[in-house]
Design a protein around this motif. Structure first.
Motif, mmCIF file in Angstrom:
data_model
loop_
_atom_site.group_PDB
_atom_site.id
_atom_site.type_symbol
_atom_site.label_atom_id
_atom_site.label_comp_id
_atom_site.label_asym_id
_atom_site.label_seq_id
_atom_site.Cartn_x
_atom_site.Cartn_y
_atom_site.Cartn_z
ATOM 1 N N CYS A 66 0.032 8.547 -1.726
ATOM 2 C CA CYS A 66 1.534 8.488 -1.459
ATOM 3 C C CYS A 66 2.146 6.996 -1.710
ATOM 4 C CB CYS A 66 1.778 9.140 -0.074
ATOM 5 S SG CYS A 66 1.540 8.195 1.352
ATOM 6 N N GLY A 67 1.622 6.211 -1.615
ATOM 7 C CA GLY A 67 1.952 4.529 -1.725
ATOM 8 C C GLY A 67 1.972 3.922 -0.487
ATOM 9 N N LYS A 68 1.346 4.424 0.427
ATOM 10 C CA LYS A 68 1.342 3.537 1.873
ATOM 11 C C LYS A 68 0.646 2.226 1.419
ATOM 12 C CE LYS A 68 -1.601 6.458 4.031
ATOM 13 N NZ LYS A 68 -1.904 7.374 2.977
ATOM 14 N N SER A 69 -0.463 2.019 0.912
ATOM 15 C CA SER A 69 -1.143 0.655 0.603
ATOM 16 C C SER A 69 -0.399 -0.285 -0.338
ATOM 17 C CB SER A 69 -2.392 0.719 0.301
ATOM 18 O OG SER A 69 -3.433 1.229 1.368
ATOM 19 N N THR A 70 0.388 0.443 -1.407
ATOM 20 C CA THR A 70 1.068 -0.105 -2.312
ATOM 21 C C THR A 70 2.413 -0.620 -1.573
ATOM 22 O OG1 THR A 70 0.664 1.334 -4.143
ATOM 23 C CG2 THR A 70 2.619 0.171 -4.258
ATOM 24 N N LEU A 71 3.023 0.006 -0.712
ATOM 25 C CA LEU A 71 4.041 -0.768 -0.037
ATOM 26 C C LEU A 71 3.720 -1.842 0.935
ATOM 27 C CD1 LEU A 71 6.983 -0.482 0.799
ATOM 28 C CD2 LEU A 71 6.385 1.109 2.590
ATOM 29 N N LEU A 72 2.614 -1.822 1.625
ATOM 30 C CA LEU A 72 1.980 -2.684 2.274
ATOM 31 C C LEU A 72 1.853 -3.889 1.491
ATOM 32 C CD1 LEU A 72 1.585 -3.037 5.391
ATOM 33 C CD2 LEU A 72 -0.795 -2.878 4.855
ATOM 34 N N LYS A 73 1.202 -3.891 0.427
ATOM 35 C CA LYS A 73 0.888 -4.893 -0.612
ATOM 36 C C LYS A 73 2.107 -5.511 -0.988
ATOM 37 C CE LYS A 73 -3.520 -3.332 -2.119
ATOM 38 N NZ LYS A 73 -4.129 -2.593 -3.145
ATOM 39 N N MET A 74 3.295 -4.676 -1.264
ATOM 40 C CA MET A 74 4.503 -5.504 -1.659
ATOM 41 C C MET A 74 5.201 -6.403 -0.581
ATOM 42 S SD MET A 74 6.460 -2.436 -4.483
ATOM 43 C CE MET A 74 6.448 -1.312 -3.068
ATOM 44 N N ILE A 75 5.146 -5.626 0.617
ATOM 45 C CA ILE A 75 5.332 -6.428 1.808
ATOM 46 C C ILE A 75 4.640 -7.756 1.862
ATOM 47 C CG2 ILE A 75 5.669 -6.483 4.297
ATOM 48 C CD1 ILE A 75 5.975 -3.483 4.125
ATOM 49 N N GLY A 76 3.507 -7.777 1.666
ATOM 50 C CA GLY A 76 2.534 -8.900 1.766
ATOM 51 C C GLY A 76 2.615 -9.825 0.651
ATOM 52 N N GLY A 77 3.601 -9.568 -0.690
ATOM 53 C CA GLY A 77 3.486 -10.474 -1.681
ATOM 54 C C GLY A 77 2.400 -10.121 -2.705
ATOM 55 N N LEU A 78 1.728 -9.236 -2.602
ATOM 56 C CA LEU A 78 0.503 -9.092 -3.261
ATOM 57 C C LEU A 78 0.721 -8.105 -4.553
ATOM 58 C CD1 LEU A 78 -2.148 -8.610 -0.569
ATOM 59 C CD2 LEU A 78 -1.456 -10.743 -1.877
ATOM 60 N N ASP A 79 1.945 -7.479 -4.503
ATOM 61 C CA ASP A 79 2.191 -6.592 -5.781
ATOM 62 C C ASP A 79 3.581 -6.623 -5.788
ATOM 63 O OD1 ASP A 79 2.161 -4.523 -7.565
ATOM 64 O OD2 ASP A 79 1.177 -3.085 -6.230
ATOM 65 N N ASP A 80 4.145 -6.846 -6.959
ATOM 66 C CA ASP A 80 5.488 -6.811 -7.542
ATOM 67 C C ASP A 80 6.212 -5.600 -6.998
ATOM 68 O OD1 ASP A 80 4.932 -9.490 -8.347
ATOM 69 O OD2 ASP A 80 4.515 -8.597 -10.466
ATOM 70 N N ILE A 81 7.653 -5.825 -6.634
ATOM 71 C CA ILE A 81 8.471 -4.946 -6.399
ATOM 72 C C ILE A 81 9.420 -4.570 -7.832
ATOM 73 C CG2 ILE A 81 10.757 -4.170 -5.150
ATOM 74 C CD1 ILE A 81 9.676 -6.174 -3.106
ATOM 75 N N SER A 82 9.590 -3.161 -7.955
ATOM 76 C CA SER A 82 10.245 -2.932 -9.339
ATOM 77 C C SER A 82 11.485 -3.066 -9.257
ATOM 78 C CB SER A 82 9.819 -1.628 -9.732
ATOM 79 O OG SER A 82 8.095 -1.378 -9.942
#
Length: 277
Positions: A66-82
């Motif tokens: 569902c995107g839980k880990s994706t959201l956490l990575k965006m908070i951590g700066g490890l994944d870009d926010i679209s």
């Protein structure tokens, strides 16, 4: 602000949102993640809003993918926010930073470093004076109960011990927010229960703001002061559940009627939101 809710869920609007955001340690607005390939675009997270107060322990639960880990990575700066933005202490986040510590499910310790050296690593990178670093390292070795293993290498530790070291290493850098991505998912049930107890005690002592991703509803209820529930992909928050359980907690809490009722409530919300309608 959120979609579906249970009887416990409180949806803020207007001045209530403004008041909560004014006191938030970290918050996001219209946070969206789109994965792009040559043939298609996939919406993973769909314009989510969230706000987390200082010293809260907030868990995010939801279906697999569902995107839980994706959201956490965006908070951590490890994944870009679209689209949208995540703000920590009035600063828009645009990459990793020492203000956020992360603990993952996989053991991310440096295998050639001892327990003590792993905990010291971030302090050394920040050029923390050795005498001060010694005090900090000793504090966290004692807190996680591994002082006698300070010279051990990761290969000599059990899974639970490795995760204790990972938590200590993250906390030693005094992050504003600790991000934990299913850190106990690979542990056996008994070790997992012990790690939950230790994590709750560490949080009560350190007062660090924690965002914790898990697929385990029981774990979320036991650890948290609040639980955010996500829908199936594209991920949206469908409920915001305050956890009204005793501040001091032991593992026997999981057998109480209040605990079981809250666990069932969240399970019901996930089932109702499973079709994402």
């Amino acid at each position: 602000m959120l979609g579906k809710k249970s009887t416990r869920t409180e949806i803020c609007s207007g001045s209530q949102i403004e008041a909560r955001v004014a006191n938030s340690r970290i918050f996001g607005r219209n946070v969206t993640k789109v994965y792009k390939s040559r043939k298609k675009e996939t919406l993973a997270i769909d314009h989510v809003d969230f706000d987390i107060l200082e010293n809260e322990f907030v868990s995010i639960v939801g279906p697999s993918g569902c995107g839980k880990s994706t959201l956490l990575k965006m908070i951590g700066g490890l994944d870009d926010i679209s689209e949208g933005a995540i703000i920590l202490d009035d600063q828009v986040l645009k990459g990793p930073g020492a203000d956020r510590g992360m603990v993952f499910q996989t053991y991310t310790l440096f295998p050639w470093m001892s327990v003590e050296e792993n905990i010291r690593y971030g302090l050394k990178e920040k050029k923390c004076p050795k005498d001060k670093a010694d005090v900090i390292v000793n504090k966290y070795l004692d807190l996680i109960g591994l002082s006698q293993f300070r010279k051990a290498l990761p290969k000599e530790l059990s899974g639970g011990m490795k995760q204790r070291v990972a938590i200590a290493r993250a906390l030693a850098n005094s992050p504003e927010v600790l991000l934990m991505d299913e850190p106990f998912g690979a542990l056996d049930p008994q070790t997992k229960a012990n790690m939950q107890l230790l994590t709750r005690k560490i949080w009560q002592k350190e007062k660090t703001t924690v965002i914790f991703v898990t697929h385990d509803i029981e774990e979320a209820v036991y650890l948290s002061t609040r639980i955010l529930v996500m829908s199936q992909r594209p991920g949206r928050f469908i409920a915001d559940i305050p956890v009204f359980l005793p501040y001091e907690r032991d593992l026997e809490l999981k057998d109480t009627q209040e605990f079981i009722a809250l666990r069932k409530e969240i399970t019901g919300i996930l089932h109702q939101g499973g079709d994402n309608s």
